[in-house]
Design a protein around this motif. Structure first.
Motif, mmCIF file in Angstrom:
data_model
loop_
_atom_site.group_PDB
_atom_site.id
_atom_site.type_symbol
_atom_site.label_atom_id
_atom_site.label_comp_id
_atom_site.label_asym_id
_atom_site.label_seq_id
_atom_site.Cartn_x
_atom_site.Cartn_y
_atom_site.Cartn_z
ATOM 1 N N UNK A 137 0.819 -1.206 0.000
ATOM 2 C CA UNK A 137 0.000 0.000 0.000
ATOM 3 C C UNK A 137 0.857 1.261 0.000
ATOM 4 N N UNK A 138 1.937 1.253 0.765
ATOM 5 C CA UNK A 138 2.813 2.424 0.830
ATOM 6 C C UNK A 138 3.434 2.708 -0.530
ATOM 7 N N UNK A 139 3.891 1.669 -1.204
ATOM 8 C CA UNK A 139 4.477 1.847 -2.527
ATOM 9 C C UNK A 139 3.431 2.322 -3.526
ATOM 10 N N UNK A 140 2.194 1.881 -3.342
ATOM 11 C CA UNK A 140 1.124 2.340 -4.211
ATOM 12 C C UNK A 140 0.833 3.811 -4.029
ATOM 13 N N UNK A 141 0.935 4.298 -2.796
ATOM 14 C CA UNK A 141 0.749 5.725 -2.530
ATOM 15 C C UNK A 141 1.828 6.546 -3.226
#
Length: 343
Positions: free
Chosen positions: A198-202
């Motif tokens: 999720x962090x990388x997607x942000x």
């Protein structure tokens, strides 16, 4: 990992959980579609029709869950259909392999993992995910077409018996798909690796700067997608009773449409894997209705295309309201006192 990065993970992990509540409308729509279909078409309530619906829903759900993980990460996988088609062909090699059906099933799973890892290697090397997975789709489909012509290849009846086993009236693979869905949802929302997804997607650049293992996670998400695409291919075998390299051609639009309708933002980082279920159910029910009414199957493709365009339009507009948490937008440094007080 720095303390700032560590404090980010619990906060990001709530994204998937919070989005479940926002998907209430989608669950209501799915329930409404099922009720309307059941009332309008008595044949829809037939046990045989219900079994057919579950058989259609299972591959969509399995492949879409893998696609959801990749999209959540900020990527995309256009090779899912070719991978599913390869899985059906590999199963048909059971009679000509020295290990028989067990070896063929092992090759199915290994094939999906290899395709996923190759996709990840290309993405890590700097190739755009769209181009990498599109090219890989052509390669995989070509390999499947070559293997499809193997003399003596066929799907043994014993394989159909195993893959088509049921738990009461519910197909075993449908139960597997539901377990995979819940397990993946929990993994993305509650584990450290899932939070990195999720962090990388942000914001991939900032996540990398914070010390998150972004490169390693790339291999994980694409491997998951490849593996679930192969399992989805096994579900297609049960539904179609055939081995065809091109049988998964609709899986690409099915999976992407399902993911977008589920509310997973195409740019990544926001959404809930659990919402893939009602989205997949809507697509499967509409397909079943088209079949039961004798409508030309081409209308199903048109419906999926319209649904995909509508989903892209809706979430493009909604994306203007999406804000990235300051912890992902700023380097891992302490905020000034006046900024903290303002927040």
């Amino acid at each position: 990992m720095s303390s700032a990065a560590g404090s980010l993970l619990p906060r990001v992990s709530t994204t998937s959980l919070r989005s479940v509540g926002s998907a209430r409308f989608l669950w209501l729509v799915a329930a409404l579609v099922v009720v309307v279909a059941a009332v309008a078409l008595p044949a829809f309530r037939n046990p045989v029709s219900v079994g057919s619906l579950l058989a259609s829903l299972t591959p969509i759900l399995l492949i879409a869950v893998g696609q959801a993980v990749v999209v959540m990460y900020g990527g995309i996988d256009l090779s899912v259909g070719a991978t599913a088609g390869l899985a059906t062909v590999l199963v048909a090699l059971s009679p000509v392999l020295p290990g028989g059906a067990p070896l063929a099933l092992a090759l199915v799973l290994a094939g999906g993992l290899v395709v996923g890892l190759l996709n990840a290697a290309g993405v890590v090397a700097g190739i755009n995910p769209l181009l990498m997975t599109f090219a890989m789709s052509g390669v995989v489909q070509g390999v499947a077409l070559l293997l499809q012509g193997t003399e003596g290849a066929r799907i043994p009846g014993a394989v159909f018996d195993v893959l088509g086993a049921s738990v009461g009236p519910v197909p075993l693979l449908a139960v597997v798909a539901l377990v995979v869905l819940v397990a993946t949802w929990l993994w993305v929302g509650q584990t450290r690796t899932g939070r990195v997804v999720q962090a990388a997607g942000y914001d991939r650049r900032t996540a990398t700067r914070l010390g998150f293992p972004v490169r390693r996670t790339t291999f994980v998400v694409y491997a998951v997608s490849g593996l679930l695409s192969s399992v989805g291919g096994l579900a297609i075998v049960v539904r179609t009773y055939t081995a065809d390299a091109l049988v998964g051609s609709s899986a690409v639009i099915d999976s992407i449409a399902t993911v977008l309708v589920a509310g997973i933002v195409i740019t990544g980082g926001i959404g809930s894997v659990l919402s893939v279920l009602p989205a997949a159910l809507i697509i499967a029910v509409v397909g079943q209705v088209i079949t039961l009414t004798g409508t030309d199957s081409y209308y199903q493709t048109i419906f999926k295309g319209v649904l995909l365009v509508a989903a892209v339009g809706v979430y493009s507009l909604a994306g203007k309201k999406i804000t990235v948490p300051w912890r992902l937008r700023q380097p891992a440094v302490a905020r000034p006192a006046d900024e903290r007080s303002a927040s």
